[in-house]
Design an enzyme around this catalytic site. Structure first.
Site, PDB file in Angstrom:
ATOM      1  N   LYS A  15       2.439   4.517   1.195  1.00 34.86           N
ATOM      2  CA  LYS A  15       2.565   5.066   2.544  1.00 34.86           C
ATOM      3  C   LYS A  15       2.219   6.558   2.506  1.00 34.86           C
ATOM      4  O   LYS A  15       3.041   7.393   2.136  1.00 34.86           O
ATOM      5  CB  LYS A  15       3.981   4.856   3.089  1.00 34.86           C
ATOM      6  CG  LYS A  15       4.145   5.248   4.549  1.00 34.86           C
ATOM      7  CD  LYS A  15       5.554   4.903   5.036  1.00 34.86           C
ATOM      8  CE  LYS A  15       5.701   5.240   6.512  1.00 34.86           C
ATOM      9  NZ  LYS A  15       5.600   6.685   6.760  1.00 34.86           N
ATOM     10  N   CYS A  53      24.824  31.864  22.620  1.00 36.30           N
ATOM     11  CA  CYS A  53      24.947  33.171  23.243  1.00 36.30           C
ATOM     12  C   CYS A  53      24.916  32.995  24.755  1.00 36.30           C
ATOM     13  O   CYS A  53      24.105  32.232  25.284  1.00 36.30           O
ATOM     14  CB  CYS A  53      23.795  34.065  22.789  1.00 36.30           C
ATOM     15  SG  CYS A  53      23.630  35.605  23.710  1.00 36.30           S
ATOM     16  N   GLU A  77       0.842  -1.192   0.000  1.00 32.13           N
ATOM     17  CA  GLU A  77       0.000   0.000   0.000  1.00 32.13           C
ATOM     18  C   GLU A  77       0.881   1.247   0.000  1.00 32.13           C
ATOM     19  O   GLU A  77       1.901   1.287   0.707  1.00 32.13           O
ATOM     20  CB  GLU A  77      -0.886   0.039   1.256  1.00 32.13           C
ATOM     21  CG  GLU A  77      -1.699  -1.229   1.489  1.00 32.13           C
ATOM     22  CD  GLU A  77      -2.215  -1.324   2.923  1.00 32.13           C
ATOM     23  OE1 GLU A  77      -1.921  -0.418   3.718  1.00 32.13           O
ATOM     24  OE2 GLU A  77      -2.882  -2.314   3.234  1.00 32.13           O
ATOM     25  N   CYS A 120      22.245  39.752  18.387  1.00 34.22           N
ATOM     26  CA  CYS A 120      21.377  40.709  19.066  1.00 34.22           C
ATOM     27  C   CYS A 120      22.153  42.018  19.337  1.00 34.22           C
ATOM     28  O   CYS A 120      23.388  42.036  19.258  1.00 34.22           O
ATOM     29  CB  CYS A 120      20.854  40.128  20.379  1.00 34.22           C
ATOM     30  SG  CYS A 120      22.067  40.062  21.709  1.00 34.22           S
ATOM     31  N   ASP A 164       1.612  10.294   3.409  1.00 37.46           N
ATOM     32  CA  ASP A 164       2.275  11.217   4.336  1.00 37.46           C
ATOM     33  C   ASP A 164       1.226  12.143   4.941  1.00 37.46           C
ATOM     34  O   ASP A 164       1.023  13.276   4.496  1.00 37.46           O
ATOM     35  CB  ASP A 164       3.345  12.019   3.590  1.00 37.46           C
ATOM     36  CG  ASP A 164       4.318  12.688   4.554  1.00 37.46           C
ATOM     37  OD1 ASP A 164       4.275  12.368   5.756  1.00 37.46           O
ATOM     38  OD2 ASP A 164       5.112  13.526   4.101  1.00 37.46           O
ATOM     39  N   TYR A 199      -7.031   1.730   5.779  1.00 39.82           N
ATOM     40  CA  TYR A 199      -6.115   0.658   5.404  1.00 39.82           C
ATOM     41  C   TYR A 199      -5.933  -0.403   6.498  1.00 39.82           C
ATOM     42  O   TYR A 199      -5.202  -1.373   6.312  1.00 39.82           O
ATOM     43  CB  TYR A 199      -4.744   1.213   5.012  1.00 39.82           C
ATOM     44  CG  TYR A 199      -4.096   2.110   6.043  1.00 39.82           C
ATOM     45  CD1 TYR A 199      -3.642   1.624   7.258  1.00 39.82           C
ATOM     46  CD2 TYR A 199      -3.922   3.466   5.784  1.00 39.82           C
ATOM     47  CE1 TYR A 199      -3.045   2.440   8.193  1.00 39.82           C
ATOM     48  CE2 TYR A 199      -3.332   4.299   6.710  1.00 39.82           C
ATOM     49  CZ  TYR A 199      -2.893   3.784   7.909  1.00 39.82           C
ATOM     50  OH  TYR A 199      -2.304   4.604   8.832  1.00 39.82           O
ATOM     51  N   CYS A 251      19.398  38.457  26.511  1.00 40.22           N
ATOM     52  CA  CYS A 251      19.418  38.485  25.047  1.00 40.22           C
ATOM     53  C   CYS A 251      17.985  38.557  24.537  1.00 40.22           C
ATOM     54  O   CYS A 251      17.166  37.691  24.851  1.00 40.22           O
ATOM     55  CB  CYS A 251      20.106  37.231  24.505  1.00 40.22           C
ATOM     56  SG  CYS A 251      19.905  36.981  22.727  1.00 40.22           S
ATOM     57  N   LYS A 306      10.965   2.916   2.498  1.00 39.98           N
ATOM     58  CA  LYS A 306      10.990   4.367   2.331  1.00 39.98           C
ATOM     59  C   LYS A 306      11.619   4.760   0.983  1.00 39.98           C
ATOM     60  O   LYS A 306      12.548   4.109   0.497  1.00 39.98           O
ATOM     61  CB  LYS A 306      11.783   5.022   3.473  1.00 39.98           C
ATOM     62  CG  LYS A 306      11.266   4.704   4.868  1.00 39.98           C
ATOM     63  CD  LYS A 306       9.917   5.318   5.140  1.00 39.98           C
ATOM     64  CE  LYS A 306       9.997   6.771   5.488  1.00 39.98           C
ATOM     65  NZ  LYS A 306      10.561   7.057   6.809  1.00 39.98           N
ATOM     66  N   CYS A 308      26.814  37.329  19.560  1.00 39.27           N
ATOM     67  CA  CYS A 308      25.387  37.175  19.282  1.00 39.27           C
ATOM     68  C   CYS A 308      24.936  38.259  18.300  1.00 39.27           C
ATOM     69  O   CYS A 308      25.426  39.391  18.340  1.00 39.27           O
ATOM     70  CB  CYS A 308      24.583  37.260  20.576  1.00 39.27           C
ATOM     71  SG  CYS A 308      22.798  37.018  20.351  1.00 39.27           S
TER      72      CYS A 308
END
Length: 778
Positions: free
Chosen positions: A127, A443, A125, A421, A129, A237, A449, A325, A419
């Site tokens: 698969k 950071c 079957e 920021c 998603d 299913y 921050c 997969k 950082c």
């Protein structure tokens, strides 16, 4: 950092690695199943899980209720009522190539002892998603619908599922059992999904990354009227609990479901042997883009149901089914820039800004670059043409540069050292006491921050934390930019600030009703469960499950707070941490060092260091001696190690938290570091002052045969799963531990019990079979 192969891990290293993988997988499970917001690809997730399962296979004694082999999905949200599935909704093992599919068939043949030449029929079957759902019908009438949740317990989304045209209110035809749970996948067709996103973008409302997230988000709407407006479909299913058998084969069951009014995928087929499976897989992979809905592989199931019953299950997966997969989809595009995202814990994550390109039917504009080391490894530069992959059809990632030798390439990317920021706080790469450097740059500004502050606030109001109705990310950011909210307590202060509320009521997009609803949503959370409060604090390494465990262990906020403050005053020295993280240095070795009293002067000046260690600390194994030799260069160093082990370890308060089953030293240290900071303490105190009550956790029972007892489960349990056993024991007041000691009261042993059985016999622990355990607890 290169991972140590599982085959080279010792028991101590394997335990630490499994704990790390379990925590990381739990984090990604919560994002994927609970928040519909995955941050890694399916392929990356699969790689993490396969490594964890390999460790569990090599060290079965390390398997616990929270181990990857025992976990399915994620815990259910409190947004919907919990629904206990009549039959668990389990996960599937994965295959990634034809060889693994052939191995799957071979295992089935061996288990069933089939003669050579006898064909094995399968149903293959697509698969889908989407989002798994279970529909309960009684006397042909739909009475309840639920999500998969953690596999055992899902969310009651009956009203939302009733809005999907493919789900019949009453079963058609005949022959259906009096009771049946019909299972399948809720999904969104690609064209309908694209149309929704286009309209949402024009309207300035939320868009979704892919059809799977769209389906999951639509099904979890509190207002079923919103779900009814979403273009959702359903393929049936499978089935769960049934009052009577209704088919002899998987194929017959699918035809029965179709006859009762369900949509069954027309590309499902009955085939024979591995060759038939692979041929169908190749055909679906070729036609994948034309199906009109997303699939990420093919599911193979043994057709005969009596064979399915004989094959049974391994841990949380059936022996009779597997998911094959699809490989990742790829494309090429131009890297136009690299942006930095700052996470709640200060992590700086680079994100590639790409020229838009379609990969597998989805337009991709951004891709993860993971960290600075990955940028350096790829040597990716702005202006490069790069190969892009949607591994597992979720998070795109860059595989490499197409022409790294071309003339006129840009300069190598310089990862920031401060950082982004306005505070420009320094970034640090954390290093463990044993010298292993993290690839993540963080950071050091914490709540000072602004980026971290807003991420902390988002976490605080998130669904799994305080879940404040009417205060979403958009409103939170707007209030933060105005200076109205900078810490959690400000949210509750806002609900009582008449001037700000009046100003808000006068603004376009709000009005009196919206403001009144916002205030009601905030005030409703002035009474909060202890586990939600702990999780909402956003302490690093304290996830949702750990918060629940801590709440149950300490029961009340005053008790938990006292333990955290005691832990903050009792952090071990860096030398003690370095000692405990040295290779092969177990807690037992540290105790041996602490109990030793080596003299200040070296009694054996001519002896080599390894011999000195053996003489000073008799009874230590060779690996432990080598581990200590990496920490001490001479006799003075050995004397220092003994002093460190004896007097520089964690306090009893820190040990109390670390000793809680399911918590451990990493989480305990995180709490201690958090509560040691005065600004964090001030933030917590301000928040507590705004709340009416932090509700105590439910107290464990004290009037049962196992109340107060410590129990360990081991072996391949057959009467119940590990998580079922743990939950039942804890509900009866028992403490479930992962290891056997002299304090253990009972070891419940299934087939294949190994080292824990030996430890139990050594310590005189009562050993029970599963039946004896069930008889004891009634």
């Amino acid at each position: 950092m290169t991972e140590t192969p599982v085959s080279e891990l010792d028991a101590i290293g394997a335990e630490a690695e499994l704990a790390r993988l379990s925590a990381e997988l739990a984090h990604h499970d919560a994002l994927y199943h609970g928040h519909d917001a995955p941050e890694i690809s399916d392929a990356a997730y699969d790689a993490l899980k396969r490594r964890a399962l390999e460790i569990e296979s090599r060290f079965p004694e390390l398997t616990m209720a929270t181990s990857p082999s025992q976990v399915v999905g994620a815990a259910v949200s409190s947004q919907f009522a919990p629904v206990r599935h009549g039959v668990p909704m389990l996960s599937l093992d994965n295959a990634f190539d034809g060889g693994e599919v052939a191995d799957f068939e071979a295992r089935i043949r061996r288990f069933l002892k089939l003669p050579e030449g006898e064909h094995v029929a399968f149903v293959a079957e697509p698969k889908i998603d989407g989002l798994s759902a279970s529909l309960r019908y009684e006397n042909g009438v739909l009475v309840r619908g639920a999500t998969r949740g953690d596999g055992r317990t899902g969310e009651d989304v009956t009203a939302n599922l009733r809005t999907i045209a493919d789900i019949p209110e009453r079963l058609s035809g005949s022959g259906w059992p009096e009771l049946i749970e019909v299972r399948g996948e809720v999904y969104a067709p690609n064209d309908a999904f694209d149309a929704f996103n286009a309209a949402a973008e024009v309207a300035g409302s939320r868009t979704y990354a892919n059809p799977r997230n769209f389906a999951a988000g639509s099904l979890r709407q509190k207002d079923a009227g919103i779900t009814a407006q979403r273009p959702l479909r359903f393929f049936a299913y499978a089935w769960g609990e049934v009052s009577a058998p209704f088919a002899a084969t998987q194929w017959e069951a699918l035809q029965a479901l179709r006859g009762w009014g369900f949509e069954v995928n027309s590309r499902s087929q009955r085939v024979e042997d591995a060759a038939g499976l692979i041929a169908l897989y190749d055909g679906l992979q070729t036609d994948r883009a034309t199906l009109g809905y997303d699939i990420d592989g093919v599911v193979y199931k043994v057709d005969r149901l009596d064979w399915q019953d004989r094959l049974g299950f391994v841990a949380r997966t059936p022996r009779w089914a597997i998911a094959h997969k699809f490989p990742a989809q790829q494309a090429q595009t131009v890297l136009e820039g690299i942006d930095i995202q700052v996470g709640r814990t200060g992590s700086h994550t680079p994100v590639a800004r790409l020229h838009p390109v379609t990969v597998g039917g989805v337009v991709v504009r951004n891709a993860t670059l993971h960290n600075a080391d990955e940028i350096e490894r790829l040597d990716v530069r702005i202006g490069d043409t790069v190969t892009l992959q949607r591994a597992g059809d979720v998070i795109p990632q860059i595989l490499g540069v197409v022409d790294a030798e071309r003339a006129g390439r840009g300069e190598p990317y310089a990862f920031p050292h401060v950082c982004i920021c306005p505070l420009r706080t320094a970034l640090v790469k954390e290093t463990t006491a044993s010298g292993v450097e993290s690839v993540v740059r963080r950071c050091t500004g914490e709540l000072a921050c602004p980026f971290q502050r807003i991420e902390h606030l988002k976490h605080f109001v998130s669904r799994r934390a305080f879940d404040i109705e009417g205060l979403g990310e958009k409103q939170l950011i707007a209030f933060h930019e105005r200076g109205w909210i900078s810490q959690p307590a400000d949210i509750f202060r806002l609900a009582r600030d008449e001037a700000k509320l009046d100003a808000l009521s006068a603004e376009e997009g709000y009005g009196e009703t919206s403001v009144r609803n916002l205030v009601a949503g905030i005030d409703a959370r002035r009474m909060i469960a202890l586990d939600r409060f702990i999780y909402g604090l956003g302490v690093r390494d304290i996830g949702e499950q750990t918060s629940i465990v801590l709440a149950r262990a300490f029961e009340s906020w005053p008790a938990f707070e006292a333990a955290c403050l005691a832990a903050a005053d009792g952090l071990p020295s860096e030398d003690w941490v370095r000692l405990n993280e040295a290779h092969a240095v177990s807690p037992r070795v540290v105790v041996a060092l602490a109990e030793a009293s080596p003299p200040e002067r070296d009694p054996w000046p001519e002896a080599p260091l390894d011999q000195k260690i053996a003489l000073a600390f008799p009874g230590l194994a060779a690996p432990a001696r080598r581990g200590l030799a990496t920490l001490a260069d001479d006799w003075a160093g050995l004397v220092r190690l003994a002093e460190v082990a004896r007097s520089e370890g964690p306090s009893e308060g820190l040990g109390q938290i670390a000793g809680v089953s399911g918590v451990g030293p990493v989480a305990a240290r995180a709490l201690a570091l958090f509560f040691r900071e005065t600004h964090n303490r001030a933030m917590v105190d301000a928040l507590v002052a705004e709340l009416d009550r932090i509700e105590d956790a439910e107290k464990p029972k004290s009037d049962t045969a196992v109340a107060g007892k410590t129990v360990v489960f081991t072996g391949a349990l057959e009467r119940f799963t590990r998580d079922e056993a743990k939950a039942r024991a804890e509900s009866l007041g028992a403490k479930v531990s992962g290891s056997v000691s002299k304090k253990t009261d009972y070891l419940v042993a299934g087939p294949g019990a190994g080292s824990k059985m030996a430890d139990a016999l050594k310590h005189g622990v009562t050993v029970l079979t599963e039946d004896e355990w069930l008889a004891l607890i009634g």
